[in-house]
Design an enzyme around this catalytic site. Structure first.
Site, mmCIF file in Angstrom:
data_model
loop_
_atom_site.group_PDB
_atom_site.id
_atom_site.type_symbol
_atom_site.label_atom_id
_atom_site.label_comp_id
_atom_site.label_asym_id
_atom_site.label_seq_id
_atom_site.Cartn_x
_atom_site.Cartn_y
_atom_site.Cartn_z
ATOM 1 N N HIS A 173 22.282 -24.283 5.114
ATOM 2 C CA HIS A 173 21.262 -25.139 5.046
ATOM 3 C C HIS A 173 20.126 -24.862 5.930
ATOM 4 O O HIS A 173 18.687 -25.245 5.682
ATOM 5 C CB HIS A 173 21.430 -26.564 4.846
ATOM 6 C CG HIS A 173 21.519 -27.232 6.049
ATOM 7 N ND1 HIS A 173 22.795 -27.681 6.676
ATOM 8 C CD2 HIS A 173 20.463 -27.943 7.135
ATOM 9 C CE1 HIS A 173 22.492 -28.066 7.862
ATOM 10 N NE2 HIS A 173 21.253 -28.253 8.116
ATOM 11 N N ASP A 233 28.043 -32.336 -3.804
ATOM 12 C CA ASP A 233 29.273 -32.632 -3.056
ATOM 13 C C ASP A 233 30.274 -31.613 -3.096
ATOM 14 O O ASP A 233 31.331 -31.530 -2.169
ATOM 15 C CB ASP A 233 30.048 -33.614 -3.980
ATOM 16 C CG ASP A 233 30.759 -33.241 -5.459
ATOM 17 O OD1 ASP A 233 31.462 -33.859 -5.938
ATOM 18 O OD2 ASP A 233 29.793 -32.232 -5.741
ATOM 19 N N SER A 309 22.596 -29.000 13.595
ATOM 20 C CA SER A 309 23.282 -28.053 12.448
ATOM 21 C C SER A 309 23.191 -26.547 12.830
ATOM 22 O O SER A 309 22.611 -25.925 13.404
ATOM 23 C CB SER A 309 22.210 -28.132 11.400
ATOM 24 O OG SER A 309 22.089 -29.471 10.956
#
Length: 376
Positions: A173, A233, A309
């Site tokens: 991401h 998910d 992250s």
């Protein structure tokens, strides 16, 4: 007020704590006979197809938050070869999609499945849990020493970890939002910290408060198809990407391992260092026990903020060949996930867990062939 811990300028008790954490792996008590060099399935390219050039239209997202119910929490290993196909982004903006075939020998793949339990505690805060347990890493003897030297900055605002002489793992991401590459991926760079004593500070001058950063361009980025345009998910399970640098670096790197059950980690702890946004210019280290784990995710309450992250999550894994505990990257810090179990919401910080198939895929990205990673 949260304590501001800085290694290198820290209180003696903190130095003692760090000393205990960084002791040679051989002093740990062996807790299990887990094999870190499990035989991996073989990933072979099937076809490579040209794609249109990226538009780089996505906005960088430093904080990823997802939701999961019981069905996704308890799902087993159902990764297929379509999810292990991957996209390659080149420095000129061109892209390709590579489909793959799998050759898996179940009789040779002896990897313990993780325990899957009901979450034990309800958490109302996000990302910082109670007292802030993070440590700022300062001083040449820490910043340039393993394992802290393996942490690098990503120009989109995230963290990465060195996993070879020319490759960096980070969160998908940080470079791609699931539909398109982020704007900053057009000229993606990786930043290496240069401590004050080696960045040109002259004798007698006051040392710089923060290290400089040497930036290196990325020539190729690879993202698993499981992340691209996948249900949210599922896609968090594939929130990792590999960056190939234009030229090799000279710093130590950390090798990969299939993530064992937390019972097979020394101290049942994980560790990671990153560039949290609330401490600009600082490398921040933390460690904590694993709270729970599914087949694809590691649930924990390590304190973290946006910017962390992409950090390489590592643990001490027993190496039967070397007969000692070795630090190995077993996952990538992704972000935050809300779990709805039995009608009750709980939250965790989450890391992508490296399964044998994921390690085989990353191994292929690094080596360019179906080499046996257990020999790496």
């Amino acid at each position: 007020m949260m304590p501001n811990r800085r290694l290198g300028l820290a209180h003696p008790c903190c130095i003692g704590l760090l000393f205990l954490l960084l002791l040679p792996s051989s002093v740990s008590v062996r807790e299990s006979g887990h094999h870190s060099h499990a035989h991996l399935p073989s990933l072979k390219p099937h076809a490579t197809l040209p794609l249109s050039r990226s538009r780089f239209s996505a906005k960088a997202q430093l904080e990823l938050t997802t939701h999961c119910n019981e069905s996704c929490y308890h799902k087993g290993e159902d990764t297929d070869k379509e999810q292990l196909a991957f996209e390659t982004l080149y420095a000129d903006g061109s892209r390709t999609l590579t489909t793959v075939d799998l050759e898996e020998n179940d009789s040779e793949l002896h990897v313990r499945r993780p325990k899957v339990t009901t979450p034990r505690r309800k958490r109302l805060k996000r990302q910082i849990y109670g007292s802030d347990g993070r440590f700022n890493i300062r001083g040449d003897h820490f910043l340039l020493d393993y394992p802290f030297s393996t942490a690098v900055r990503i120009s989109t605002g995230c963290t990465g970890v060195l996993v070879s002489q020319q490759h960096v793992l980070t969160a998908a991401h940080c470079v791609h939002d699931g539909k398109d590459y982020v704007k900053g991926a057009r000229k993606l760079r990786v930043g290496f910290l240069i401590p004050p004593s080696v960045n040109g500070t002259k004798p007698g001058q006051a040392p710089m408060k923060k290290p400089l950063v040497r930036w290196v361009r990325v020539k190729r980025t690879r993202v698993p198809k499981g992340w691209i345009q996948g249900p949210q998910d599922v896609s968090m399970d594939f929130d990792y990407a590999l960056l190939e640098l234009r030229w090799p670096h000279r710093r130590p790197f950390m090798r990969l391992a299939v993530a064992p059950s937390s019972d097979s980690l020394a101290g049942k702890r994980i560790h990671f260092s990153g560039f949290d946004s609330d401490r600009p210019g600082e490398l921040v280290y933390r460690f904590c026990p694993v709270e729970d784990e599914s087949n694809d995710l590691i649930y924990q309450h390590c304190d973290a903020r946006p910017g962390a992250s992409g950090s390489g999550v590592y643990g001490r894994v027993w190496d039967d060949t070397l007969e000692r505990w070795e630090r190995k990257v077993i996952g990538i810090f992704s972000g935050h996930q809300w779990l709805e179990i039995n009608g009750e919401n709980r939250d965790y910080n989450v890391a992508v867990r490296f399964t044998p198939l994921k390690v085989a895929q990353i191994c292929y990205w690094v080596h360019g062939n179906e080499v046996d990673c257990s020999q790496d």
